[in-house]
Design a protein around this motif. Structure first.
Motif, PDB file in Angstrom:
ATOM      1  N   GLY A   1      29.064   5.493  -5.960  1.00  0.00           N
ATOM      2  CA  GLY A   1      27.694   4.905  -6.887  1.00  0.00           C
ATOM      3  C   GLY A   1      28.474   3.248  -6.911  1.00  0.00           C
ATOM      4  N   ILE A   2      28.363   3.155  -5.406  1.00  0.00           N
ATOM      5  CA  ILE A   2      28.196   1.448  -5.668  1.00  0.00           C
ATOM      6  C   ILE A   2      27.146   0.717  -4.653  1.00  0.00           C
ATOM      7  CG2 ILE A   2      29.898  -0.417  -4.760  1.00  0.00           C
ATOM      8  CD1 ILE A   2      31.771   0.653  -5.774  1.00  0.00           C
ATOM      9  N   ASP A   3      26.212   0.020  -4.622  1.00  0.00           N
ATOM     10  CA  ASP A   3      25.088  -0.284  -4.302  1.00  0.00           C
ATOM     11  C   ASP A   3      26.305  -1.275  -3.525  1.00  0.00           C
ATOM     12  OD1 ASP A   3      23.305  -2.078  -2.702  1.00  0.00           O
ATOM     13  OD2 ASP A   3      22.065  -2.369  -4.890  1.00  0.00           O
ATOM     14  N   PRO A   4      26.110  -1.063  -1.904  1.00  0.00           N
ATOM     15  CA  PRO A   4      26.980  -1.827  -0.610  1.00  0.00           C
ATOM     16  C   PRO A   4      27.061  -3.303  -1.231  1.00  0.00           C
ATOM     17  CG  PRO A   4      26.969   0.331   0.143  1.00  0.00           C
ATOM     18  CD  PRO A   4      25.912   0.006  -1.515  1.00  0.00           C
ATOM     19  N   SER A   5      25.826  -3.918  -0.880  1.00  0.00           N
ATOM     20  CA  SER A   5      25.056  -5.133  -0.681  1.00  0.00           C
ATOM     21  C   SER A   5      25.112  -6.368  -1.914  1.00  0.00           C
ATOM     22  CB  SER A   5      23.631  -5.845   0.301  1.00  0.00           C
ATOM     23  OG  SER A   5      22.930  -4.736  -0.992  1.00  0.00           O
ATOM     24  N   ARG A   6      25.321  -5.258  -3.231  1.00  0.00           N
ATOM     25  CA  ARG A   6      25.020  -6.287  -4.481  1.00  0.00           C
ATOM     26  C   ARG A   6      26.678  -6.138  -4.284  1.00  0.00           C
ATOM     27  NH1 ARG A   6      21.445  -5.400  -8.801  1.00  0.00           N
ATOM     28  NH2 ARG A   6      18.575  -6.282  -7.142  1.00  0.00           N
ATOM     29  N   GLU A   7      27.178  -5.447  -4.501  1.00  0.00           N
ATOM     30  CA  GLU A   7      29.233  -5.291  -5.119  1.00  0.00           C
ATOM     31  C   GLU A   7      30.066  -4.952  -4.132  1.00  0.00           C
ATOM     32  OE1 GLU A   7      29.902  -3.851  -8.452  1.00  0.00           O
ATOM     33  OE2 GLU A   7      28.248  -2.386  -8.389  1.00  0.00           O
ATOM     34  N   ARG A   8      29.361  -5.868  -2.322  1.00  0.00           N
ATOM     35  CA  ARG A   8      30.511  -5.811  -0.832  1.00  0.00           C
ATOM     36  C   ARG A   8      32.000  -6.197  -1.540  1.00  0.00           C
ATOM     37  NH1 ARG A   8      27.722  -9.622   1.577  1.00  0.00           N
ATOM     38  NH2 ARG A   8      29.834 -11.522   1.083  1.00  0.00           N
ATOM     39  N   THR A   9      32.051  -6.916  -2.446  1.00  0.00           N
ATOM     40  CA  THR A   9      34.022  -7.039  -2.628  1.00  0.00           C
ATOM     41  C   THR A   9      34.753  -6.096  -3.135  1.00  0.00           C
ATOM     42  OG1 THR A   9      33.382  -9.263  -2.459  1.00  0.00           O
ATOM     43  CG2 THR A   9      35.774  -8.369  -3.061  1.00  0.00           C
ATOM     44  N   ARG A  10      33.661  -5.264  -3.776  1.00  0.00           N
ATOM     45  CA  ARG A  10      34.652  -4.766  -5.374  1.00  0.00           C
ATOM     46  C   ARG A  10      34.637  -2.837  -4.220  1.00  0.00           C
ATOM     47  NH1 ARG A  10      33.487  -0.406  -9.032  1.00  0.00           N
ATOM     48  NH2 ARG A  10      31.180  -0.598  -9.394  1.00  0.00           N
ATOM     49  N   LEU A  11      33.757  -3.127  -3.128  1.00  0.00           N
ATOM     50  CA  LEU A  11      33.368  -1.508  -2.721  1.00  0.00           C
ATOM     51  C   LEU A  11      34.796  -2.010  -1.256  1.00  0.00           C
ATOM     52  CD1 LEU A  11      31.173   1.111  -1.553  1.00  0.00           C
ATOM     53  CD2 LEU A  11      30.821  -0.615   0.055  1.00  0.00           C
ATOM     54  N   ALA A  12      34.978  -2.711  -1.033  1.00  0.00           N
ATOM     55  CA  ALA A  12      35.300  -3.628   0.038  1.00  0.00           C
ATOM     56  C   ALA A  12      37.466  -2.748  -0.099  1.00  0.00           C
ATOM     57  CB  ALA A  12      35.762  -4.961  -0.115  1.00  0.00           C
ATOM     58  N   HIS A  13      37.046  -2.874  -1.521  1.00  0.00           N
ATOM     59  CA  HIS A  13      38.430  -2.192  -1.393  1.00  0.00           C
ATOM     60  C   HIS A  13      38.417  -0.419  -1.444  1.00  0.00           C
ATOM     61  CE1 HIS A  13      40.839  -4.989  -3.085  1.00  0.00           C
ATOM     62  NE2 HIS A  13      39.904  -6.334  -3.855  1.00  0.00           N
ATOM     63  N   ARG A  14      37.553   0.150  -1.279  1.00  0.00           N
ATOM     64  CA  ARG A  14      37.278   1.559  -1.430  1.00  0.00           C
ATOM     65  C   ARG A  14      36.880   1.696   0.062  1.00  0.00           C
ATOM     66  NH1 ARG A  14      34.622   3.558  -6.912  1.00  0.00           N
ATOM     67  NH2 ARG A  14      35.573   5.522  -5.916  1.00  0.00           N
ATOM     68  N   ILE A  15      36.716   1.534   0.718  1.00  0.00           N
ATOM     69  CA  ILE A  15      36.464   1.678   2.354  1.00  0.00           C
ATOM     70  C   ILE A  15      36.879   0.825   3.576  1.00  0.00           C
ATOM     71  CG2 ILE A  15      34.235   1.808   1.903  1.00  0.00           C
ATOM     72  CD1 ILE A  15      33.261  -0.430   2.717  1.00  0.00           C
ATOM     73  N   GLY A  16      37.177   1.633   4.400  1.00  0.00           N
ATOM     74  CA  GLY A  16      37.990   0.853   5.469  1.00  0.00           C
ATOM     75  C   GLY A  16      37.262   0.983   6.945  1.00  0.00           C
ATOM     76  N   VAL A  17      36.786   0.091   7.650  1.00  0.00           N
ATOM     77  CA  VAL A  17      35.929   0.113   8.471  1.00  0.00           C
ATOM     78  C   VAL A  17      36.939  -0.305   9.866  1.00  0.00           C
ATOM     79  CG1 VAL A  17      34.215  -1.135   9.564  1.00  0.00           C
ATOM     80  CG2 VAL A  17      34.251  -0.886   7.245  1.00  0.00           C
ATOM     81  N   VAL A  18      36.909   0.219  11.128  1.00  0.00           N
ATOM     82  CA  VAL A  18      36.919  -0.054  12.456  1.00  0.00           C
ATOM     83  C   VAL A  18      35.340   0.111  13.268  1.00  0.00           C
ATOM     84  CG1 VAL A  18      38.752   0.401  13.820  1.00  0.00           C
ATOM     85  CG2 VAL A  18      38.661   1.456  11.711  1.00  0.00           C
ATOM     86  N   PHE A  19      36.001  -1.386  13.416  1.00  0.00           N
ATOM     87  CA  PHE A  19      34.768  -1.606  14.381  1.00  0.00           C
ATOM     88  C   PHE A  19      35.424  -1.705  16.051  1.00  0.00           C
ATOM     89  CE2 PHE A  19      32.715  -4.120  11.462  1.00  0.00           C
ATOM     90  CZ  PHE A  19      31.192  -2.866  11.297  1.00  0.00           C
TER      91      PHE A  19
ATOM     92  N   ASP B   1      33.015   2.477  14.007  1.00  0.00           N
ATOM     93  CA  ASP B   1      32.186   2.010  15.177  1.00  0.00           C
ATOM     94  C   ASP B   1      33.424   2.817  16.370  1.00  0.00           C
ATOM     95  OD1 ASP B   1      30.113   1.610  16.247  1.00  0.00           O
ATOM     96  OD2 ASP B   1      29.287  -0.532  15.201  1.00  0.00           O
ATOM     97  N   GLU B   2      32.309   3.511  17.373  1.00  0.00           N
ATOM     98  CA  GLU B   2      32.894   3.387  18.519  1.00  0.00           C
ATOM     99  C   GLU B   2      34.192   3.607  19.182  1.00  0.00           C
ATOM    100  OE1 GLU B   2      31.372   4.618  21.228  1.00  0.00           O
ATOM    101  OE2 GLU B   2      28.769   3.853  20.976  1.00  0.00           O
ATOM    102  N   PRO B   3      35.376   4.371  18.128  1.00  0.00           N
ATOM    103  CA  PRO B   3      36.571   3.684  17.984  1.00  0.00           C
ATOM    104  C   PRO B   3      37.338   4.345  19.546  1.00  0.00           C
ATOM    105  CG  PRO B   3      36.165   6.276  17.261  1.00  0.00           C
ATOM    106  CD  PRO B   3      35.105   5.412  17.063  1.00  0.00           C
ATOM    107  N   THR B   4      36.983   4.576  20.286  1.00  0.00           N
ATOM    108  CA  THR B   4      37.518   5.735  21.394  1.00  0.00           C
ATOM    109  C   THR B   4      36.859   4.655  22.781  1.00  0.00           C
ATOM    110  OG1 THR B   4      35.675   7.228  21.760  1.00  0.00           O
ATOM    111  CG2 THR B   4      38.038   7.810  20.404  1.00  0.00           C
ATOM    112  N   ILE B   5      36.211   3.700  22.375  1.00  0.00           N
ATOM    113  CA  ILE B   5      35.414   3.170  23.770  1.00  0.00           C
ATOM    114  C   ILE B   5      36.684   2.267  24.317  1.00  0.00           C
ATOM    115  CG2 ILE B   5      34.907   0.978  22.598  1.00  0.00           C
ATOM    116  CD1 ILE B   5      31.916   1.568  23.391  1.00  0.00           C
ATOM    117  N   GLY B   6      36.314   2.677  25.717  1.00  0.00           N
ATOM    118  CA  GLY B   6      37.667   2.403  26.693  1.00  0.00           C
ATOM    119  C   GLY B   6      38.522   2.500  27.032  1.00  0.00           C
ATOM    120  N   LEU B   7      39.437   3.290  25.399  1.00  0.00           N
ATOM    121  CA  LEU B   7      40.230   4.461  25.834  1.00  0.00           C
ATOM    122  C   LEU B   7      40.390   5.337  27.158  1.00  0.00           C
ATOM    123  CD1 LEU B   7      41.208   4.753  21.840  1.00  0.00           C
ATOM    124  CD2 LEU B   7      41.073   2.205  23.346  1.00  0.00           C
TER     125      LEU B   7
END
Lengths: 268, 326
Positions: free
Chosen positions: B81-99, B177-183
């Motif tokens: 329900g959040i617009d990511p680019s407008r509320e990046r910080t609020r959203l950050a608490h609800r998402i996890g990212v692995v590059f 994003d590519e979690p198994t690359i090079g493993l």
């Protein structure tokens, strides 16, 4: 945002540098060697021209050792966080930093303060002690002066951080921070007063050099240490450092927001 | 797929980059690159979706828009329900990212220090943090690594460390994003097993981009294929075969070397390769092999045969190629 986070970041900055023991030892050795070389040079110079720049010989020697002690702390010749930030900008890793719920500038500032604290203890204390054993230094007698000196050093580190932050952010546009870093290195070397106290610079050059932010890195803390600033003079000195710190931090924020917008819209 | 309100919603999302190319001393040419060109999909809470495509297809750009570090040039995008680019910080608490190729860990310090940082950064309650850390340490086999500086970890160990770091604040959605690359094989299996459990037990929504289709085959029931910034396919993994017009292969051993087999009754069958008495025949994956085998047995001196299923990589390669040709 919570001060605890930035306390953890600062502690991390301290510990990160503490892991490189050999580099630290090599740094202490270099600072000590250069301290001796400069101290003998200054001795010869002050024998010829006593009271040069308003310092007597023991004050001049104290200035030399303060310079060596603060060289790493205030990162006068660079060598703090900026290489890492430039690398993150260049590789695009900085995008990863952006999605975290932290303020980019405060994050790097906290880390750099941690680094400076470590380097003051590790690379500041030992050369200063060795210098004091070998030469008659003018050490302050009152604890108030020591305290004022610490405040002044801290302000100097913040000014130094703010300058290096601006230099590092230039990588958003230049894609190669080397040129900007080179200029910053030379400016730091010359205008911090590391080679010669800024009070020795003649005429207009001296006026300008003493008004530039780099003088907050060594010249001002050294003069506080030597008791040149007292009473209102001390307040003025702090105001000078604090003013530059504030202005440069704000400039950094402005550039940061332009750079961030650029990344967010253009993908870096 | 566009029914109901999804946890992740994209409608006609576009991302246009302006690329400036220097053509002379002071002259430069502006060119628009449409990295994402009108993508729409919904992902429900608790789904595990594979997001695949060739290099430069727009996968990472999509992920960056979903995290809020890139603003879309057009369209509508919502995560929880959040617009990511407008509320990046609020959203950050609800998402996890692995590059996969970038680490968020502190390079020169033990893994434990980076976790302490995550603890404060996301203000995770102490008890919750301890519980999550214990769980990750156990399932990702990090016990012996917690006090090792990150720079001394192997790629597989570091990746597991990064995945744990992305999960300590209980994100509702995890982008990988590519979690198994090079493993290596063992590390890949560990990471996949962990993700499967995470999705099953915690109901974490997972969006996974990868080049390794085994990741998708083992983890995702649903797959989305993107190329040139457009969604080429969105559906079950099995369905890819039909869309990709994939073919099975019949390998036939004859008594002796003969000219390529040709069957009047089976026009869709092509002989793709002849090597001595062995021939390879391609036929549509949707068709049955039985009548074909019967015909060959009747018309040719057949010794032995085997049927090979199309592999997903070939299907997707074909899909990309046909898009390229269009």
């Amino acid at each position: 945002m919570g001060m605890r986070l930035y306390a953890v970041v600062a502690a991390g900055g301290f510990r990160r540098h503490a892991t490189y023991r050999i580099a630290t030892a090599a740094g202490v050795f270099t600072n000590t060697v250069f301290g001796f070389i400069l101290a003998y040079t200054y001795t010869a110079l002050w024998d010829e021209r006593p009271q040069l720049g308003g310092y007597d010989l023991s004050q001049a020697l104290t200035y030399v050792w303060l310079g060596q002690a603060l060289l790493a702390t205030s990162a006068m010749m660079g060598g703090g966080f900026e290489d890492e930030l430039v690398e993150r900008i260049r590789t695009g890793d900085v995008a990863v930093d952006l999605y975290r719920p932290v303020d980019l500038q405060l994050w790097w500032l906290a880390g750099d303060l941690g680094r400076a604290a470590f380097q003051l203890l590790a690379r500041g204390v030992v050369p200063m002690l060795l210098g004091a054993l070998a030469f008659p230094l003018a050490l302050p007698g009152s604890p108030g002066v020591w305290l004022a000196f610490l405040v002044s050093v801290t302000l100097g580190v913040v000014v130094s951080f703010a300058l290096r932050y601006l230099v590092a952010l230039s990588a958003f546009w230049l894609m190669d921070g080397a040129g900007a870093a080179q200029i910053a290195f030379l400016a730091g070397l010359f205008f911090s007063g590391l080679l010669l106290p800024l009070t020795l610079f003649p005429g207009v050059l001296g006026e300008v050099a003493r008004a530039l932010p780099w003088s907050a890195l060594l010249q001002v803390p050294a003069d506080v240490f030597l008791g040149k600033h007292a009473g209102w003079g001390l307040v003025e000195a702090f105001a000078f450092q604090g003013g530059w710190a504030l202005a440069l931090l704000l400039a950094g924020r402005l550039v940061q927001s332009v750079a961030t917008r650029r990344v967010v819209v253009q993908g870096g | 797929m566009a029914t109901g309100t999804g946890f992740i919603e994209l409608d006609g999302v576009e991302k246009v980059f302006e690329v400036r190319r220097r053509t002379g001393f002071l002259r430069s040419e502006r060119r628009e690159v449409r990295a994402v060109d009108g993508i729409g999909f919904r992902v429900e809470r608790g789904e595990m979706v594979g997001y695949i495509g060739p290099n430069g297809a727009g996968k990472s750009t999509t992920i960056k828009m979903l995290t809020g570090i890139l603003t879309p040039s057009g369209g509508r995008l919502r995560v929880a329900g959040i617009d990511p680019s407008r509320e990046r910080t609020r959203l950050a608490h609800r998402i996890g990212v692995v590059f996969g190729q970038r680490t968020t860990l502190w390079w020169d310090l033990p893994l434990r220090d980076s976790y302490r940082l995550v603890h404060r950064m996301y203000r995770v309650p102490d008890a919750r943090f301890r519980e999550n850390l214990e769980r990750c340490v156990e399932l990702l086999d990090l016990g012996a690594l917690l006090d090792v500086p990150v720079r001394q970890l192997s790629l597989g160990q570091r990746m597991r460390g990064d995945i744990a770091a992305a999960l300590l604040h209980d994100p509702e959605v995890l982008y990988l994003d590519e979690p198994t690359i090079g493993l290596d094989v063992v590390s890949k299996a560990k990471v996949r097993g962990f993700l499967r459990d995470l999705n099953a037990e915690r109901g974490t929504t997972v969006l996974l981009t990868t080049h390794d289709l085994t990741d998708i085959e083992q983890l995702c029931r649903r797959v989305m294929v993107i190329d040139h910034g457009r969604l080429m396919y969105d559906g079950a993994l099995a369905g890819l075969h039909e869309v990709g017009e994939s073919e099975r292969t019949l390998v036939v051993d004859l008594e002796r070397e003969l000219p390529p087999i040709r069957l009047e009754s089976e026009p869709s069958v092509r002989t793709v390769k002849v090597e001595g008495p062995r021939q390879w025949l391609a036929f549509p994956a949707s068709g049955s092999a039985a009548p074909l085998v019967a015909r060959i047995a009747a018309e040719y001196p057949l010794v032995d045969l085997s049927v090979r299923e199309p592999d997903i990589e070939a299907v997707i390669a074909k899909m990309y190629a046909s898009a390229e040709a269009r």
